[in-house]
Design a protein around this motif. Structure first.
Motif, PDB file in Angstrom:
ATOM      1  N   MET A  40       0.886  -1.332  -0.066  1.00 15.46           N
ATOM      2  CA  MET A  40       0.112  -0.064  -0.027  1.00 15.46           C
ATOM      3  C   MET A  40       0.874   1.129   0.043  1.00 15.46           C
ATOM      4  SD  MET A  40      -3.322  -0.749  -0.419  1.00 15.46           S
ATOM      5  CE  MET A  40      -3.764   0.846  -0.059  1.00 15.46           C
ATOM      6  N   SER A  44       0.732   3.958  -2.798  1.00 17.28           N
ATOM      7  CA  SER A  44       0.386   5.224  -2.690  1.00 17.28           C
ATOM      8  C   SER A  44       1.421   6.344  -3.561  1.00 17.28           C
ATOM      9  CB  SER A  44       0.391   5.700  -1.123  1.00 17.28           C
ATOM     10  OG  SER A  44      -0.646   4.991  -0.744  1.00 17.28           O
ATOM     11  N   ASN A  60      -2.067  -2.102  -7.784  1.00 20.34           N
ATOM     12  CA  ASN A  60      -3.365  -2.129  -7.165  1.00 20.34           C
ATOM     13  C   ASN A  60      -3.873  -3.398  -7.248  1.00 20.34           C
ATOM     14  OD1 ASN A  60      -5.753  -0.538  -6.146  1.00 20.34           O
ATOM     15  ND2 ASN A  60      -6.769  -1.079  -8.322  1.00 20.34           N
ATOM     16  N   SER A  64      -5.093  -5.633  -4.009  1.00 21.14           N
ATOM     17  CA  SER A  64      -6.490  -6.410  -3.891  1.00 21.14           C
ATOM     18  C   SER A  64      -6.319  -8.143  -3.636  1.00 21.14           C
ATOM     19  CB  SER A  64      -7.345  -6.105  -5.083  1.00 21.14           C
ATOM     20  OG  SER A  64      -6.785  -6.918  -6.267  1.00 21.14           O
ATOM     21  N   HIS A 315     -15.702  -1.581  -0.414  1.00 18.93           N
ATOM     22  CA  HIS A 315     -14.267  -1.203  -0.800  1.00 18.93           C
ATOM     23  C   HIS A 315     -14.055   0.029  -0.069  1.00 18.93           C
ATOM     24  CE1 HIS A 315     -11.222   0.095  -3.277  1.00 18.93           C
ATOM     25  NE2 HIS A 315     -11.856   1.263  -3.341  1.00 18.93           N
ATOM     26  N   ARG A 316     -15.078   0.848   0.341  1.00 18.04           N
ATOM     27  CA  ARG A 316     -14.863   1.947   1.140  1.00 18.04           C
ATOM     28  C   ARG A 316     -14.331   1.341   2.411  1.00 18.04           C
ATOM     29  NH1 ARG A 316     -19.373   4.155   0.491  1.00 18.04           N
ATOM     30  NH2 ARG A 316     -20.301   3.681   2.621  1.00 18.04           N
ATOM     31  N   THR A 318     -13.038  -1.251   3.340  1.00 24.82           N
ATOM     32  CA  THR A 318     -11.568  -1.862   3.172  1.00 24.82           C
ATOM     33  C   THR A 318     -10.370  -0.751   3.119  1.00 24.82           C
ATOM     34  OG1 THR A 318     -12.419  -3.842   1.772  1.00 24.82           O
ATOM     35  CG2 THR A 318      -9.946  -3.266   1.680  1.00 24.82           C
ATOM     36  N   GLN A 319     -10.778   0.209   2.291  1.00 22.01           N
ATOM     37  CA  GLN A 319      -9.779   1.467   2.255  1.00 22.01           C
ATOM     38  C   GLN A 319      -9.545   1.963   3.625  1.00 22.01           C
ATOM     39  OE1 GLN A 319      -8.505   0.779  -0.819  1.00 22.01           O
ATOM     40  NE2 GLN A 319      -8.301   2.715  -1.453  1.00 22.01           N
ATOM     41  N   SER A 322      -7.369  -0.122   5.326  1.00 21.35           N
ATOM     42  CA  SER A 322      -5.895  -0.269   5.256  1.00 21.35           C
ATOM     43  C   SER A 322      -5.393   1.333   5.419  1.00 21.35           C
ATOM     44  CB  SER A 322      -5.842  -0.196   3.539  1.00 21.35           C
ATOM     45  OG  SER A 322      -6.604   0.907   2.890  1.00 21.35           O
TER      46      SER A 322
END
Length: 326
Positions: A40, A44, A60, A64, A315-316, A318-319, A322
């Motif tokens: 990650m 970034s 990416n 995942s 997904h949100r 998960t973000q 992280s």
């Protein structure tokens, strides 16, 4: 730092990530979590300095895959089937959301082709559906029950036969994707054009609303599931045609594994559609409008939420997780 230098500096580490993903190197959950955090950070950095490069796409995808690997190897005991539908499939649908968009665009376009063809060619519906089916339906319309065909046979017999047929169509939509997506396209094209011409036929006969009340009681889930199965077929085909930074074989392995999970996720909806068609649709002619409308909208809402809304929610989350770990 130049992108070439960035890749050279981290290449060995990323190869280690790939080995962890494909199972060639055994990692415990803590090690995987550490790899995920490192990845990650790299992602970034790449998004900041090389936003339009293939490196971002590659990282990416790795991120995942590692995230899903962590979920699979968690030490906490969880219901595997629940996790599959609750987390794995939504994340995969989000990852491949553009293929879902392609499938829906194709669906509406080909249904429109069926409608236009039926409108301007009087023989088109007979060509697609067959003379015997059209003649039988015309007789049913004269008798005041255009959906009478759904009342033939026993409840259980119809349910089992219809469900197996729908599963077969879905399997064709998916597995024919191995032909580079062309097979999937062909099966989907046939079914979508058939749907468009079928619905226009009822419109032409002045029983459009009666047909909607009957067909879409089960059709909301059945047709939507076919779109999802087509999406999975396109993913499978794309993994062969467009391997990106992976070898073609590794790309196919990833594509098959991920697309097959999406394909499997449609089974409960397809079976539910078969149940509705076998047990409920046959009574649509006697139902009040509000009840048939409720069933149609409710079933459509369930499957739409699961594939179109819920993946973004997962997904949100998960973000957010992280981000906290970083």
């Amino acid at each position: 730092m130049r992108e070439v230098a960035f890749i050279k500096q981290n290449k060995e580490k990323w190869l280690e990530f790939e080995l962890a993903i494909f199972g060639k190197a055994k990692k415990n959950p803590d090690e995987l979590a550490n790899l995920y955090i490192q990845l990650m950070n790299d992602l970034s950095y790449a998004q900041t300095y090389y936003p339009k490069s293939k490196t971002v796409i590659y990282l990416n995808h790795l991120a995942s895959q590692i995230y899903q690997k962590i979920y699979k190897t968690k030490r906490t005991e969880k219901n595997r089937l629940l996790e599959f539908f609750k987390t794995e499939v939504p994340l995969l649908v989000y990852e491949y959301k553009r293929y879902l968009m392609y499938a829906f665009i194709l669906f509406f376009a080909t249904v429109a082709i069926g409608v236009v063809s039926a409108k301007y060619d009087p023989n088109f519906v007979r060509l697609i559906l067959g003379d015997s089916y059209v003649n039988m339906t015309l007789e049913n319309i004269k008798k005041g029950n255009p959906m009478a065909v759904y009342g033939s046979g026993t409840n259980w017999g119809s349910f089992i036969g219809i469900t197996f047929n729908n599963l077969k169509v879905g399997a064709q939509c998916y597995f024919y994707g191995i032909l580079g997506g062309i097979g999937t396209f062909w099966i989907f094209l046939q079914n979508s054009i058939m749907l468009g011409s079928f619905q226009y036929f009822f419109y032409e006969q002045g029983v459009f609303w009666k047909s909607v009340r009957g067909i879409w009681i089960h059709g909301s889930m059945e047709i939507f599931a076919i779109v999802i199965e087509t999406t999975a077929g396109f993913i499978l085909g794309a993994s062969i045609l467009f391997p990106k930074t992976f070898s073609r074989m590794n790309s196919f392995k990833i594509g098959f594994k991920n697309s097959f999970k999406i394909f499997l996720s449609t089974f409960p909806f397809t079976i539910s559609a078969g149940f509705l068609e076998g047990f409920i649709t046959r009574y649509s002619i006697d139902m009040p409008n509000w009840l048939s409308s409720f069933i149609i909208l409710f079933t459509l809402a369930i499957i739409s939420f699961y594939y179109l809304v819920y993946p973004f929610i997962v997904h949100r989350k998960t973000q957010q997780l992280s981000a906290k770990s970083n």
